[in-house]
Design a protein around this motif. Structure first.
Motif, mmCIF file in Angstrom:
data_model
loop_
_atom_site.group_PDB
_atom_site.id
_atom_site.type_symbol
_atom_site.label_atom_id
_atom_site.label_comp_id
_atom_site.label_asym_id
_atom_site.label_seq_id
_atom_site.Cartn_x
_atom_site.Cartn_y
_atom_site.Cartn_z
ATOM 1 N N UNK A 41 31.780 50.535 57.552
ATOM 2 C CA UNK A 41 29.956 50.236 57.434
ATOM 3 C C UNK A 41 29.549 49.449 58.324
ATOM 4 N N UNK A 42 29.765 49.688 59.535
ATOM 5 C CA UNK A 42 29.099 48.787 60.464
ATOM 6 C C UNK A 42 27.698 48.999 60.597
ATOM 7 N N UNK A 43 27.028 47.592 60.783
ATOM 8 C CA UNK A 43 25.517 47.485 60.925
ATOM 9 C C UNK A 43 25.224 47.034 62.234
ATOM 10 N N UNK A 44 24.157 47.173 62.680
ATOM 11 C CA UNK A 44 23.567 46.887 64.083
ATOM 12 C C UNK A 44 23.774 45.287 64.119
ATOM 13 N N UNK A 45 23.666 44.639 63.167
ATOM 14 C CA UNK A 45 23.647 43.144 63.341
ATOM 15 C C UNK A 45 25.041 42.674 63.498
ATOM 16 N N UNK A 46 26.115 43.591 63.301
ATOM 17 C CA UNK A 46 27.484 43.289 63.664
ATOM 18 C C UNK A 46 27.574 43.449 65.325
ATOM 19 N N UNK A 47 26.818 43.901 65.974
ATOM 20 C CA UNK A 47 26.954 43.851 67.439
ATOM 21 C C UNK A 47 27.156 42.562 68.176
ATOM 22 N N UNK A 48 28.202 42.454 68.985
ATOM 23 C CA UNK A 48 28.402 41.197 69.509
ATOM 24 C C UNK A 48 30.000 41.489 70.313
ATOM 25 N N UNK A 49 30.158 40.256 71.029
ATOM 26 C CA UNK A 49 31.599 40.005 71.456
ATOM 27 C C UNK A 49 32.429 39.544 70.430
ATOM 28 N N UNK A 50 33.380 39.993 70.061
ATOM 29 C CA UNK A 50 34.508 39.679 69.098
ATOM 30 C C UNK A 50 35.529 38.770 69.723
ATOM 31 N N UNK A 51 36.013 37.720 69.066
ATOM 32 C CA UNK A 51 37.170 37.170 69.765
ATOM 33 C C UNK A 51 37.978 36.942 68.766
ATOM 34 N N UNK A 52 39.339 36.882 69.290
ATOM 35 C CA UNK A 52 40.555 36.528 68.292
ATOM 36 C C UNK A 52 40.775 35.259 68.696
ATOM 37 N N UNK A 53 41.175 34.512 67.709
ATOM 38 C CA UNK A 53 41.613 33.073 67.720
ATOM 39 C C UNK A 53 43.079 32.677 66.962
ATOM 40 N N UNK A 54 44.289 32.165 67.682
ATOM 41 C CA UNK A 54 45.115 31.987 67.040
ATOM 42 C C UNK A 54 45.494 30.551 67.254
ATOM 43 N N UNK A 55 45.461 29.664 66.299
ATOM 44 C CA UNK A 55 45.446 28.321 66.353
ATOM 45 C C UNK A 55 44.384 27.676 67.372
ATOM 46 N N UNK A 56 44.611 27.067 68.579
ATOM 47 C CA UNK A 56 43.692 26.625 69.284
ATOM 48 C C UNK A 56 43.504 27.343 70.643
ATOM 49 N N UNK A 57 44.125 28.592 70.597
ATOM 50 C CA UNK A 57 43.942 29.807 71.648
ATOM 51 C C UNK A 57 42.820 30.947 71.401
ATOM 52 N N UNK A 58 42.355 31.204 72.600
ATOM 53 C CA UNK A 58 41.178 32.160 72.281
ATOM 54 C C UNK A 58 41.445 33.432 72.949
ATOM 55 N N UNK A 59 41.200 34.676 72.724
ATOM 56 C CA UNK A 59 41.207 35.639 73.469
ATOM 57 C C UNK A 59 39.949 35.803 74.509
ATOM 58 N N UNK A 60 39.963 36.976 75.285
ATOM 59 C CA UNK A 60 38.718 36.907 76.371
ATOM 60 C C UNK A 60 37.415 37.691 75.323
ATOM 61 N N UNK A 61 37.811 38.246 74.545
ATOM 62 C CA UNK A 61 36.871 38.872 73.923
ATOM 63 C C UNK A 61 36.656 40.390 73.916
ATOM 64 N N UNK A 62 36.450 41.028 73.038
ATOM 65 C CA UNK A 62 35.941 42.590 73.284
ATOM 66 C C UNK A 62 34.355 42.931 72.762
#
Length: 111
Positions: A84-105
């Protein structure tokens, strides 16, 4: 070398669904909580969801009932199911595991 790689982003119409994945290298995944954050254009990065090593979850109020976070320790992998995605969900999504971050999608929800 620790590495997190997100995938699954894309363009979807409002009301649609996407499933994001976060693949982790190394064996640090099982020892750490994992979380998803997002950043909309012109805004600060914000918390979306978290799942700790014991399985407890937490969600931002704006996504409760629509998003679900999963993790597979055997596969060193986490996922975020977004419904049920909404326009306000738009953005770059990042995964975080502990202190580490992904590059985003990128996730874009059209109205």
């Amino acid at each position: 070398q620790v590495q997190l790689v997100e995938s699954g982003g894309g363009l979807v119409q409002a009301g649609g669904s996407l499933r994001l994945s976060c693949a982790a290298s190394g064996n640090f995944f099982v020892r750490n909580y994992m979380a998803w954050y997002r950043q909309a254009p012109g805004k600060e990065r914000e918390f979306v969801a978290q799942r700790n090593t014991g399985g407890a979850t937490a969600y931002a109020e704006s996504v409760k009932g629509r998003f679900a976070i999963y993790r597979d320790n055997a596969q060193n992998r986490g996922e975020l199911q977004m419904n049920n995605l909404r326009p306000e969900d738009t953005g770059v999504y990042y995964c975080r595991v502990g202190d580490y971050w992904g590059q985003g999608t990128q996730v874009t929800v059209s109205s």
